[in-house]
Design a protein around this motif. Sequence first.
Motif, PDB file in Angstrom:
ATOM      1  N   LEU A  12    -136.112  49.719-115.057  1.00  0.00           N
ATOM      2  CA  LEU A  12    -135.806  49.702-116.484  1.00  0.00           C
ATOM      3  C   LEU A  12    -135.961  48.277-116.994  1.00  0.00           C
ATOM      4  N   ARG A  13    -136.652  48.141-118.109  1.00  0.00           N
ATOM      5  CA  ARG A  13    -136.937  46.828-118.675  1.00  0.00           C
ATOM      6  C   ARG A  13    -135.852  46.454-119.676  1.00  0.00           C
ATOM      7  N   VAL A  14    -135.265  45.268-119.499  1.00  0.00           N
ATOM      8  CA  VAL A  14    -134.105  44.863-120.298  1.00  0.00           C
ATOM      9  C   VAL A  14    -134.398  43.578-121.065  1.00  0.00           C
ATOM     10  N   LEU A  15    -134.007  43.579-122.325  1.00  0.00           N
ATOM     11  CA  LEU A  15    -134.094  42.385-123.175  1.00  0.00           C
ATOM     12  C   LEU A  15    -132.684  41.910-123.477  1.00  0.00           C
ATOM     13  N   LEU A  16    -132.416  40.623-123.248  1.00  0.00           N
ATOM     14  CA  LEU A  16    -131.104  40.030-123.491  1.00  0.00           C
ATOM     15  C   LEU A  16    -131.107  39.271-124.807  1.00  0.00           C
ATOM     16  N   VAL A  17    -130.151  39.583-125.689  1.00  0.00           N
ATOM     17  CA  VAL A  17    -130.098  38.935-126.998  1.00  0.00           C
ATOM     18  C   VAL A  17    -128.706  38.367-127.229  1.00  0.00           C
ATOM     19  N   ASP A  18    -128.591  37.055-127.250  1.00  0.00           N
ATOM     20  CA  ASP A  18    -127.322  36.375-127.492  1.00  0.00           C
ATOM     21  C   ASP A  18    -127.640  34.937-127.861  1.00  0.00           C
ATOM     22  N   GLY A  46    -131.311  37.762-133.803  1.00  0.00           N
ATOM     23  CA  GLY A  46    -131.885  39.066-134.061  1.00  0.00           C
ATOM     24  C   GLY A  46    -133.343  39.048-134.449  1.00  0.00           C
ATOM     25  N   ALA A  47    -133.734  38.073-135.239  1.00  0.00           N
ATOM     26  CA  ALA A  47    -135.131  37.987-135.662  1.00  0.00           C
ATOM     27  C   ALA A  47    -136.044  37.757-134.465  1.00  0.00           C
ATOM     28  N   GLU A  48    -135.610  36.860-133.595  1.00  0.00           N
ATOM     29  CA  GLU A  48    -136.389  36.587-132.388  1.00  0.00           C
ATOM     30  C   GLU A  48    -136.431  37.820-131.494  1.00  0.00           C
ATOM     31  N   ALA A  49    -135.344  38.591-131.469  1.00  0.00           N
ATOM     32  CA  ALA A  49    -135.277  39.787-130.642  1.00  0.00           C
ATOM     33  C   ALA A  49    -136.343  40.797-131.044  1.00  0.00           C
ATOM     34  N   ASP A  59    -136.889  48.799-122.393  1.00  0.00           N
ATOM     35  CA  ASP A  59    -136.230  50.107-122.438  1.00  0.00           C
ATOM     36  C   ASP A  59    -134.842  49.969-123.055  1.00  0.00           C
ATOM     37  N   VAL A  60    -134.172  48.862-122.724  1.00  0.00           N
ATOM     38  CA  VAL A  60    -132.802  48.631-123.187  1.00  0.00           C
ATOM     39  C   VAL A  60    -132.688  47.209-123.725  1.00  0.00           C
ATOM     40  N   VAL A  61    -131.954  47.074-124.833  1.00  0.00           N
ATOM     41  CA  VAL A  61    -131.686  45.759-125.405  1.00  0.00           C
ATOM     42  C   VAL A  61    -130.181  45.539-125.392  1.00  0.00           C
ATOM     43  N   LEU A  62    -129.716  44.503-124.691  1.00  0.00           N
ATOM     44  CA  LEU A  62    -128.307  44.112-124.729  1.00  0.00           C
ATOM     45  C   LEU A  62    -128.138  43.150-125.892  1.00  0.00           C
ATOM     46  N   MET A  63    -127.400  43.577-126.916  1.00  0.00           N
ATOM     47  CA  MET A  63    -127.394  42.892-128.209  1.00  0.00           C
ATOM     48  C   MET A  63    -126.022  42.349-128.586  1.00  0.00           C
ATOM     49  N   ASP A  64    -125.953  41.046-128.811  1.00  0.00           N
ATOM     50  CA  ASP A  64    -124.768  40.439-129.399  1.00  0.00           C
ATOM     51  C   ASP A  64    -124.734  40.804-130.880  1.00  0.00           C
ATOM     52  N   VAL A  65    -123.597  40.656-131.531  1.00  0.00           N
ATOM     53  CA  VAL A  65    -123.494  41.005-132.948  1.00  0.00           C
ATOM     54  C   VAL A  65    -123.597  39.769-133.828  1.00  0.00           C
ATOM     55  N   GLN A  66    -122.744  38.799-133.602  1.00  0.00           N
ATOM     56  CA  GLN A  66    -122.691  37.620-134.458  1.00  0.00           C
ATOM     57  C   GLN A  66    -123.684  36.578-133.969  1.00  0.00           C
ATOM     58  N   MET A  67    -124.791  36.445-134.714  1.00  0.00           N
ATOM     59  CA  MET A  67    -125.826  35.480-134.366  1.00  0.00           C
ATOM     60  C   MET A  67    -126.422  34.885-135.633  1.00  0.00           C
ATOM     61  N   PRO A  68    -126.987  33.683-135.541  1.00  0.00           N
ATOM     62  CA  PRO A  68    -127.635  33.078-136.710  1.00  0.00           C
ATOM     63  C   PRO A  68    -128.969  33.754-137.011  1.00  0.00           C
ATOM     64  N   VAL A  69    -129.513  33.454-138.169  1.00  0.00           N
ATOM     65  CA  VAL A  69    -130.822  33.923-138.637  1.00  0.00           C
ATOM     66  C   VAL A  69    -130.789  35.417-138.979  1.00  0.00           C
ATOM     67  N   LEU A  70    -130.517  36.243-137.987  1.00  0.00           N
ATOM     68  CA  LEU A  70    -130.418  37.688-138.203  1.00  0.00           C
ATOM     69  C   LEU A  70    -129.381  38.243-137.235  1.00  0.00           C
ATOM     70  N   ASP A  71    -128.356  38.915-137.769  1.00  0.00           N
ATOM     71  CA  ASP A  71    -127.292  39.403-136.888  1.00  0.00           C
ATOM     72  C   ASP A  71    -127.733  40.626-136.089  1.00  0.00           C
ATOM     73  N   GLY A  72    -126.896  40.999-135.138  1.00  0.00           N
ATOM     74  CA  GLY A  72    -127.238  42.089-134.248  1.00  0.00           C
ATOM     75  C   GLY A  72    -127.314  43.445-134.914  1.00  0.00           C
ATOM     76  N   ILE A  73    -126.598  43.618-136.016  1.00  0.00           N
ATOM     77  CA  ILE A  73    -126.619  44.906-136.712  1.00  0.00           C
ATOM     78  C   ILE A  73    -127.977  45.148-137.349  1.00  0.00           C
ATOM     79  N   GLU A  74    -128.444  44.193-138.119  1.00  0.00           N
ATOM     80  CA  GLU A  74    -129.740  44.354-138.775  1.00  0.00           C
ATOM     81  C   GLU A  74    -130.856  44.371-137.739  1.00  0.00           C
ATOM     82  N   ALA A  75    -130.703  43.590-136.684  1.00  0.00           N
ATOM     83  CA  ALA A  75    -131.706  43.606-135.617  1.00  0.00           C
ATOM     84  C   ALA A  75    -131.762  44.981-134.962  1.00  0.00           C
ATOM     85  N   THR A  76    -130.602  45.576-134.735  1.00  0.00           N
ATOM     86  CA  THR A  76    -130.555  46.924-134.165  1.00  0.00           C
ATOM     87  C   THR A  76    -131.276  47.911-135.064  1.00  0.00           C
ATOM     88  N   ARG A  77    -131.010  47.823-136.360  1.00  0.00           N
ATOM     89  CA  ARG A  77    -131.649  48.737-137.316  1.00  0.00           C
ATOM     90  C   ARG A  77    -133.179  48.619-137.245  1.00  0.00           C
TER      91      ARG A  77
END
Length: 229
Positions: A12-18, A46-49, A59-77
């Motif tokens: 499984l391919r994982v992307l780490l976002v924090d 989030g933008a970089e993600a 396959d899976v993105v581990l996503m923090d919520v509070q981040m600069p530029v673009l938060d994890g919520i909008e990035a998830t969307r």
Amino acid sequence: MTENASAAATPLRVLLVDDHAMVRSGFRMMLSVEEDLEVVGEAANGAEAVVVARDVRPDVVLMDVQMPVLDGIEATRRLVAEDLGRVVILTTFDRDDYLFDALDAGASGFLLKNAEPEQLVEAVRVVGTGSGILAPEVTRRVIERMTGERPAPPRPAPPGLERLTDREREVLVLVGRGLSNGEVARELFLGEATVKTHVSSCLAKLHLRDRVQAVVLAHQAGLITPAED
């Protein structure tokens, strides 16, 4: 490692976002020792993600919520809209309202940042194979906030709700209250395999991706009241 995980043909391919490099490094170390998991990229916001996800197709993105530029919520969307991977939100409970917004954005799971390594690995595997996951602590905390401090008027019944059998509706309500399949089975005196079948039927009839969406729907449709929780 589980037997099923060992038998996986492709990791499984994982992307780490924090936005904290040390946090990403810690998660990478936890996941890199698992033969069925592969960290294919990292992002600090989030933008970089979104950009990285388009390139590495996780396959899976581990996503923090509070981040600069673009938060994890909008990035998830954006990730969900482009089908760029299933998102697991990592939370510390400091802003429960973020959880509801992330659910609406399409997150497939929630996990506490202080979870044990085994829990993190299992969450990645569960979500990566098409299911959703909510840490029990997260589920109950979210439900408390949803039914207590953040009451909202029920939305119109979603299409398909009338197609549920009485038993499926019972199962949906219990899933919405945060019970696991095993807990639902004990509550209804059913076998766990039977409960799993009912859950799958509910998801199919309601066109839901996973049980995370089922939790949200059960509350938004007014199937669960504060008294029941």
